[in-house]
Design a protein around this motif. Sequence first.
Motif, PDB file in Angstrom:
ATOM      1  N   HIS A 104       0.841  -1.193   0.000  1.00 53.86           N
ATOM      2  CA  HIS A 104       0.000   0.000   0.000  1.00 53.86           C
ATOM      3  C   HIS A 104       0.876   1.242   0.000  1.00 53.86           C
ATOM      4  CE1 HIS A 104      -3.719  -2.169   0.873  1.00 53.86           C
ATOM      5  NE2 HIS A 104      -3.016  -2.914   1.710  1.00 53.86           N
ATOM      6  N   GLU A 105       0.348   2.311  -0.589  1.00 51.35           N
ATOM      7  CA  GLU A 105       1.049   3.591  -0.534  1.00 51.35           C
ATOM      8  C   GLU A 105       0.995   4.105   0.906  1.00 51.35           C
ATOM      9  OE1 GLU A 105       2.748   5.296  -2.933  1.00 51.35           O
ATOM     10  OE2 GLU A 105       2.441   3.481  -4.109  1.00 51.35           O
ATOM     11  N   PRO A 106       2.097   4.624   1.414  1.00 55.78           N
ATOM     12  CA  PRO A 106       2.066   5.157   2.779  1.00 55.78           C
ATOM     13  C   PRO A 106       1.125   6.353   2.868  1.00 55.78           C
ATOM     14  CG  PRO A 106       4.268   5.360   1.806  1.00 55.78           C
ATOM     15  CD  PRO A 106       3.388   4.724   0.797  1.00 55.78           C
ATOM     16  N   ALA A 107       0.474   6.476   4.000  1.00 58.32           N
ATOM     17  CA  ALA A 107      -0.462   7.591   4.202  1.00 58.32           C
ATOM     18  C   ALA A 107      -0.348   8.088   5.627  1.00 58.32           C
ATOM     19  CB  ALA A 107      -1.884   7.140   3.913  1.00 58.32           C
ATOM     20  N   LEU A 108      -0.181   9.397   5.769  1.00 57.52           N
ATOM     21  CA  LEU A 108      -0.144  10.025   7.088  1.00 57.52           C
ATOM     22  C   LEU A 108      -1.573  10.214   7.566  1.00 57.52           C
ATOM     23  CD1 LEU A 108       1.386  11.406   9.392  1.00 57.52           C
ATOM     24  CD2 LEU A 108       1.261  13.526   8.075  1.00 57.52           C
ATOM     25  N   LEU A 109      -1.858   9.723   8.751  1.00 58.75           N
ATOM     26  CA  LEU A 109      -3.195   9.799   9.329  1.00 58.75           C
ATOM     27  C   LEU A 109      -3.204  10.853  10.422  1.00 58.75           C
ATOM     28  CD1 LEU A 109      -6.066   8.556   9.701  1.00 58.75           C
ATOM     29  CD2 LEU A 109      -5.023   7.051  11.394  1.00 58.75           C
ATOM     30  N   ASP A 110      -4.182  11.734  10.359  1.00 63.82           N
ATOM     31  CA  ASP A 110      -4.404  12.680  11.449  1.00 63.82           C
ATOM     32  C   ASP A 110      -5.419  12.019  12.367  1.00 63.82           C
ATOM     33  OD1 ASP A 110      -4.491  14.912  13.054  1.00 63.82           O
ATOM     34  OD2 ASP A 110      -5.794  16.051  11.703  1.00 63.82           O
ATOM     35  N   PRO A 111      -4.984  11.524  13.528  1.00 69.16           N
ATOM     36  CA  PRO A 111      -5.894  10.756  14.386  1.00 69.16           C
ATOM     37  C   PRO A 111      -7.142  11.545  14.764  1.00 69.16           C
ATOM     38  CG  PRO A 111      -3.652  10.685  15.236  1.00 69.16           C
ATOM     39  CD  PRO A 111      -3.670  11.696  14.134  1.00 69.16           C
ATOM     40  N   LYS A 112      -8.278  10.881  14.718  1.00 71.87           N
ATOM     41  CA  LYS A 112      -9.556  11.505  15.069  1.00 71.87           C
ATOM     42  C   LYS A 112     -10.106  10.868  16.335  1.00 71.87           C
ATOM     43  CE  LYS A 112      -9.882  14.007  11.320  1.00 71.87           C
ATOM     44  NZ  LYS A 112      -8.787  14.902  11.248  1.00 71.87           N
ATOM     45  N   GLY A 113     -10.411  11.702  17.310  1.00 69.50           N
ATOM     46  CA  GLY A 113     -10.981  11.226  18.561  1.00 69.50           C
ATOM     47  C   GLY A 113     -12.485  11.065  18.439  1.00 69.50           C
ATOM     48  N   PRO A 114     -13.091  10.479  19.461  1.00 71.99           N
ATOM     49  CA  PRO A 114     -14.533  10.244  19.398  1.00 71.99           C
ATOM     50  C   PRO A 114     -15.365  11.525  19.366  1.00 71.99           C
ATOM     51  CG  PRO A 114     -13.654   9.627  21.550  1.00 71.99           C
ATOM     52  CD  PRO A 114     -12.491   9.952  20.683  1.00 71.99           C
TER      53      PRO A 114
ATOM     54  N   GLU B  97       8.966  -3.282   6.071  1.00 70.67           N
ATOM     55  CA  GLU B  97      10.120  -2.756   5.347  1.00 70.67           C
ATOM     56  C   GLU B  97      10.149  -1.238   5.479  1.00 70.67           C
ATOM     57  OE1 GLU B  97      10.811  -3.920   1.311  1.00 70.67           O
ATOM     58  OE2 GLU B  97       9.908  -5.894   1.649  1.00 70.67           O
ATOM     59  N   THR B  98      11.351  -0.694   5.570  1.00 73.52           N
ATOM     60  CA  THR B  98      11.511   0.753   5.636  1.00 73.52           C
ATOM     61  C   THR B  98      10.934   1.369   4.366  1.00 73.52           C
ATOM     62  OG1 THR B  98      13.476   0.525   6.996  1.00 73.52           O
ATOM     63  CG2 THR B  98      13.218   2.602   5.810  1.00 73.52           C
ATOM     64  N   PHE B  99      10.219   2.495   4.521  1.00 70.74           N
ATOM     65  CA  PHE B  99       9.652   3.181   3.361  1.00 70.74           C
ATOM     66  C   PHE B  99       9.810   4.674   3.528  1.00 70.74           C
ATOM     67  CE2 PHE B  99       6.169   2.580   6.361  1.00 70.74           C
ATOM     68  CZ  PHE B  99       5.536   3.813   6.380  1.00 70.74           C
ATOM     69  N   GLU B 100       9.661   5.381   2.420  1.00 70.19           N
ATOM     70  CA  GLU B 100       9.735   6.839   2.437  1.00 70.19           C
ATOM     71  C   GLU B 100       8.361   7.413   2.139  1.00 70.19           C
ATOM     72  OE1 GLU B 100      12.831   8.333  -0.099  1.00 70.19           O
ATOM     73  OE2 GLU B 100      14.401   7.398   1.113  1.00 70.19           O
ATOM     74  N   SER B 101       8.108   8.563   2.722  1.00 65.72           N
ATOM     75  CA  SER B 101       6.827   9.226   2.518  1.00 65.72           C
ATOM     76  C   SER B 101       7.029  10.734   2.537  1.00 65.72           C
ATOM     77  CB  SER B 101       5.846   8.824   3.622  1.00 65.72           C
ATOM     78  OG  SER B 101       4.638   9.540   3.482  1.00 65.72           O
ATOM     79  N   THR B 102       6.294  11.407   1.666  1.00 65.56           N
ATOM     80  CA  THR B 102       6.275  12.865   1.661  1.00 65.56           C
ATOM     81  C   THR B 102       4.910  13.295   2.159  1.00 65.56           C
ATOM     82  OG1 THR B 102       7.768  12.937  -0.230  1.00 65.56           O
ATOM     83  CG2 THR B 102       6.498  14.925   0.233  1.00 65.56           C
TER      84      THR B 102
END
Length: 166
Positions: free
Chosen positions: A7-17, A130-135
């Motif tokens: 899968h493509e890496p994706a930065l998640l902004d955590p969402k609270g309840p 595995e190590t991956f890079e993300s922008t």
Amino acid sequence: MATTRPHEPALLDPKGPVITVIACTVGAILMLGAGGACVFCVVLATTGIGGTHGGWTWGAAGLALVAAFIAWVGYCTILNARVERQATLQLAAVGVDSTALVLTVASAPSSNEDHPQIRLLMRISGPGFETFESTSDVPAYRFGRATQGTVLPARVNPASRVFTLE
């Protein structure tokens, strides 16, 4: 033999309840309110209540389309809030503690809320994947002190490569 691509890496902004409940409430208000207006406009346009003819019928039909679009936006708001909350819960359950090494820092366009942002190119590594890079574009007020070589704590879902920075 077919190979599976990670899968493509994706930065998640955590969402609270609380945020999820607010988003779902706003979405429901939009969906139900605009849905009711859409039904009203369709009935008005098709039955000719009140002696509407010609231009008023087309006006009611146009308003019905606008109301239907707003109802669709409300529905999508609910779906998006639920998906983000599920991703947050899944990351908390199966995520592994990792590190994100900042490779480059650049300016980025402001967010929708007009918050200044920076663009980070990171190498994310940890156990179980595995190590991956993300922008990723991140808020400058949270990561403005990051420079090349900064190591940030991260949490990664090894299966989906969804991650969050702490």
